[in-house]
Design a protein around this motif. Structure first.
Motif, mmCIF file in Angstrom:
data_model
loop_
_atom_site.group_PDB
_atom_site.id
_atom_site.type_symbol
_atom_site.label_atom_id
_atom_site.label_comp_id
_atom_site.label_asym_id
_atom_site.label_seq_id
_atom_site.Cartn_x
_atom_site.Cartn_y
_atom_site.Cartn_z
ATOM 1 N N SER A 36 0.834 -1.211 0.000
ATOM 2 C CA SER A 36 0.000 0.000 0.000
ATOM 3 C C SER A 36 0.867 1.259 0.000
ATOM 4 O O SER A 36 0.528 2.256 -0.650
ATOM 5 N N ASP A 37 2.003 1.233 0.708
ATOM 6 C CA ASP A 37 2.930 2.370 0.689
ATOM 7 C C ASP A 37 3.504 2.586 -0.706
ATOM 8 O O ASP A 37 3.645 3.728 -1.173
ATOM 9 N N MET A 38 3.832 1.486 -1.379
ATOM 10 C CA MET A 38 4.348 1.600 -2.750
ATOM 11 C C MET A 38 3.291 2.173 -3.687
ATOM 12 O O MET A 38 3.595 2.987 -4.566
ATOM 13 N N GLY A 39 2.039 1.767 -3.493
ATOM 14 C CA GLY A 39 0.959 2.314 -4.313
ATOM 15 C C GLY A 39 0.828 3.814 -4.130
ATOM 16 O O GLY A 39 0.622 4.563 -5.092
ATOM 17 N N LEU A 40 0.975 4.274 -2.887
ATOM 18 C CA LEU A 40 0.887 5.701 -2.584
ATOM 19 C C LEU A 40 2.039 6.469 -3.228
ATOM 20 O O LEU A 40 1.838 7.539 -3.815
ATOM 21 N N SER A 41 3.244 5.916 -3.139
ATOM 22 C CA SER A 41 4.418 6.587 -3.716
ATOM 23 C C SER A 41 4.377 6.582 -5.245
ATOM 24 O O SER A 41 4.656 7.602 -5.892
ATOM 25 N N LEU A 42 4.024 5.436 -5.837
ATOM 26 C CA LEU A 42 4.004 5.332 -7.301
ATOM 27 C C LEU A 42 2.920 6.213 -7.919
ATOM 28 O O LEU A 42 3.107 6.761 -9.008
ATOM 29 N N SER A 43 1.774 6.357 -7.231
ATOM 30 C CA SER A 43 0.685 7.164 -7.787
ATOM 31 C C SER A 43 0.988 8.656 -7.753
ATOM 32 O O SER A 43 0.435 9.421 -8.547
ATOM 33 N N GLN A 67 -5.080 9.548 -11.115
ATOM 34 C CA GLN A 67 -4.156 9.705 -9.995
ATOM 35 C C GLN A 67 -4.916 9.780 -8.671
ATOM 36 O O GLN A 67 -4.503 9.171 -7.676
ATOM 37 N N GLU A 68 -6.006 10.506 -8.674
ATOM 38 C CA GLU A 68 -6.813 10.641 -7.453
ATOM 39 C C GLU A 68 -7.333 9.278 -6.987
ATOM 40 O O GLU A 68 -7.328 8.971 -5.793
ATOM 41 N N PHE A 69 -7.756 8.435 -7.931
ATOM 42 C CA PHE A 69 -8.248 7.096 -7.594
ATOM 43 C C PHE A 69 -7.165 6.266 -6.914
ATOM 44 O O PHE A 69 -7.404 5.632 -5.877
ATOM 45 N N PHE A 70 -5.950 6.287 -7.460
ATOM 46 C CA PHE A 70 -4.876 5.455 -6.903
ATOM 47 C C PHE A 70 -4.340 6.017 -5.587
ATOM 48 O O PHE A 70 -4.000 5.253 -4.680
ATOM 49 N N ILE A 71 -4.277 7.345 -5.461
ATOM 50 C CA ILE A 71 -3.813 7.925 -4.197
ATOM 51 C C ILE A 71 -4.767 7.583 -3.063
ATOM 52 O O ILE A 71 -4.373 7.069 -2.011
ATOM 53 N N HIS A 72 -6.053 7.847 -3.276
ATOM 54 C CA HIS A 72 -7.025 7.577 -2.215
ATOM 55 C C HIS A 72 -7.243 6.079 -2.018
ATOM 56 O O HIS A 72 -7.503 5.633 -0.896
ATOM 57 N N GLY A 73 -7.157 5.307 -3.100
ATOM 58 C CA GLY A 73 -7.285 3.855 -2.964
ATOM 59 C C GLY A 73 -6.162 3.265 -2.129
ATOM 60 O O GLY A 73 -6.398 2.423 -1.259
ATOM 61 N N SER A 74 -4.931 3.716 -2.366
ATOM 62 C CA SER A 74 -3.789 3.236 -1.581
ATOM 63 C C SER A 74 -3.906 3.686 -0.125
ATOM 64 O O SER A 74 -3.546 2.938 0.793
ATOM 65 N N THR A 75 -4.418 4.901 0.076
ATOM 66 C CA THR A 75 -4.614 5.405 1.445
ATOM 67 C C THR A 75 -5.606 4.545 2.200
ATOM 68 O O THR A 75 -5.372 4.167 3.356
ATOM 69 N N LEU A 76 -6.727 4.245 1.551
ATOM 70 C CA LEU A 76 -7.743 3.419 2.204
ATOM 71 C C LEU A 76 -7.241 2.002 2.440
ATOM 72 O O LEU A 76 -7.547 1.383 3.468
ATOM 73 N N MET A 77 -6.431 1.482 1.525
ATOM 74 C CA MET A 77 -5.849 0.151 1.695
ATOM 75 C C MET A 77 -4.938 0.121 2.910
ATOM 76 O O MET A 77 -4.987 -0.814 3.725
ATOM 77 N N LEU A 140 -6.281 21.206 -15.236
ATOM 78 C CA LEU A 140 -6.492 21.579 -13.844
ATOM 79 C C LEU A 140 -5.155 21.982 -13.222
ATOM 80 O O LEU A 140 -4.156 21.282 -13.348
ATOM 81 N N LEU A 141 -5.142 23.138 -12.560
ATOM 82 C CA LEU A 141 -3.919 23.645 -11.946
ATOM 83 C C LEU A 141 -3.762 23.049 -10.557
ATOM 84 O O LEU A 141 -4.138 23.635 -9.548
ATOM 85 N N LEU A 142 -3.192 21.848 -10.504
ATOM 86 C CA LEU A 142 -3.020 21.139 -9.239
ATOM 87 C C LEU A 142 -1.599 20.596 -9.160
ATOM 88 O O LEU A 142 -0.943 20.381 -10.173
ATOM 89 N N THR A 143 -1.133 20.387 -7.946
ATOM 90 C CA THR A 143 0.111 19.642 -7.766
ATOM 91 C C THR A 143 -0.235 18.158 -7.663
ATOM 92 O O THR A 143 0.117 17.361 -8.508
ATOM 93 N N TYR A 144 -0.973 17.803 -6.604
ATOM 94 C CA TYR A 144 -1.454 16.429 -6.453
ATOM 95 C C TYR A 144 -2.963 16.443 -6.569
ATOM 96 O O TYR A 144 -3.632 17.356 -6.091
ATOM 97 N N CYS A 145 -3.521 15.421 -7.198
ATOM 98 C CA CYS A 145 -4.965 15.354 -7.383
ATOM 99 C C CYS A 145 -5.610 14.656 -6.198
ATOM 100 O O CYS A 145 -5.717 13.425 -6.172
ATOM 101 N N LEU A 146 -6.026 15.433 -5.216
ATOM 102 C CA LEU A 146 -6.790 14.928 -4.091
ATOM 103 C C LEU A 146 -8.254 15.312 -4.296
ATOM 104 O O LEU A 146 -8.562 16.340 -4.913
ATOM 105 N N HIS A 147 -9.138 14.502 -3.773
ATOM 106 C CA HIS A 147 -10.564 14.686 -4.042
ATOM 107 C C HIS A 147 -11.060 16.060 -3.605
ATOM 108 O O HIS A 147 -11.797 16.732 -4.341
ATOM 109 N N GLN A 148 -10.650 16.514 -2.418
ATOM 110 C CA GLN A 148 -11.131 17.794 -1.898
ATOM 111 C C GLN A 148 -10.738 18.950 -2.804
ATOM 112 O O GLN A 148 -11.526 19.875 -3.042
ATOM 113 N N ASP A 149 -9.504 18.926 -3.318
ATOM 114 C CA ASP A 149 -9.023 20.019 -4.156
ATOM 115 C C ASP A 149 -9.624 19.961 -5.557
ATOM 116 O O ASP A 149 -9.957 20.994 -6.132
#
Length: 261
Positions: A36-43, A67-77, A140-149
């Motif tokens: 799950s940590d690798m998923g977070l880093s790779l995404s 990207q948002e799907f994999f970041i939040h998916g890895s977080t939830l995992m 979209l002017l974002l650094t990381y794609c998080l759901h809230q932003d």
């Protein structure tokens, strides 16, 4: 730092796979955590490469949703793995004679599969609910794609996204509440053990588990609090907290479990 986290987790997975002495339940849980940590880093790695190599801050909506799907998916995992990790201590304390027969590799593999399915099902609506929104700009002017932003950049009504995002956040906080309850029960049992040596031995693993929980949830709660309560938040502060959220768990888990091993 991302490459360090990725290479470090790959090393942990390789060592656990090749060393027969580490084929134990605790290290299988560590394997799930490393994945799950690798998923977070790779995404999140493509964003870092895009910014540093091409100085490109914008990202297309479709790439952002992926990207948002994999970041939040890895977080939830990772949250799910931390939730079941107290099982190791529960069984070791309450039923030590059947420890190996209960936490078999097949059962742990099934647990990992169930956790992965849970994470995918909870995260799957996010890209579709974000995709149906209208955005005022092509990139979209974002650094990381998080759901809230991401949903705040939409020009149309995002009430559905707010409600579902709140539901997923509640699921994560429920995981944290159950983890806290589990360790309260475990620590209460450990403190009732008469022998000081056995008490310290039982506390040893719990301390490392609790460190992993803190390094994961503290950045998440801090980021959520900033999104919710900080009206005039500095972009630099937000980026710093997001970097902590993406990097601290991976790096600290490497340090914590390498020391433990």
């Amino acid at each position: 730092m991302y490459l360090v986290a990725i290479m470090g987790n790959c090393t942990i997975l390789f060592i656990i796979k090749t060393e027969p002495l580490l084929h134990e339940p605790m290290y299988y849980f560590l394997t799930m955590l490393a994945v799950s940590d690798m998923g977070l880093s790779l995404s999140s790695l493509p964003t870092m490469l895009r910014i540093f190599l091409f100085n490109a801050m914008g990202i297309s909506p479709d790439a952002c949703f992926v990207q948002e799907f994999f970041i939040h998916g890895s977080t939830l995992m990772e949250s799910s793995v931390l939730l079941i990790m107290p099982l190791d201590r529960f069984i070791a304390i309450y039923n030590p004679l059947r420890y190996s027969s209960i936490l078999t590799s097949n059962r742990l593999a099934k647990m990992g599969l169930i956790l992965a399915i849970r994470s995918i099902l909870l995260m799957l609506p996010f890209p579709f609910t974000l995709r149906r929104l209208k955005y005022c700009q092509k990139n979209l002017l974002l650094t990381y794609c998080l759901h809230q932003d991401t949903m705040k950049l939409a020009c149309s009504d995002n009430k559905t996204n707010v409600i579902y995002g709140f539901f997923v956040a509640l699921c994560t906080m429920l995981d944290l509440a159950l983890i806290v309850l589990s360790y309260v029960l475990i620590l209460k049992t450990i403190l009732s053990i008469a022998s000081l040596a056995e008490r310290l031995k039982a506390l040893n693993t719990c301390v490392f588990h609790i460190c992993a929980v803190l390094t994961f949830y503290v950045p998440i709660i801090t980021l959520a609090a900033i999104h919710r309560f900080a009206k005039h938040k500095s972009p630099l502060v937000v980026i710093l907290i997001v970097d902590m959220f993406l990097l601290v768990p991976s790096l600290m888990n490497l340090i914590v479990y390498c020391v433990k091993t």
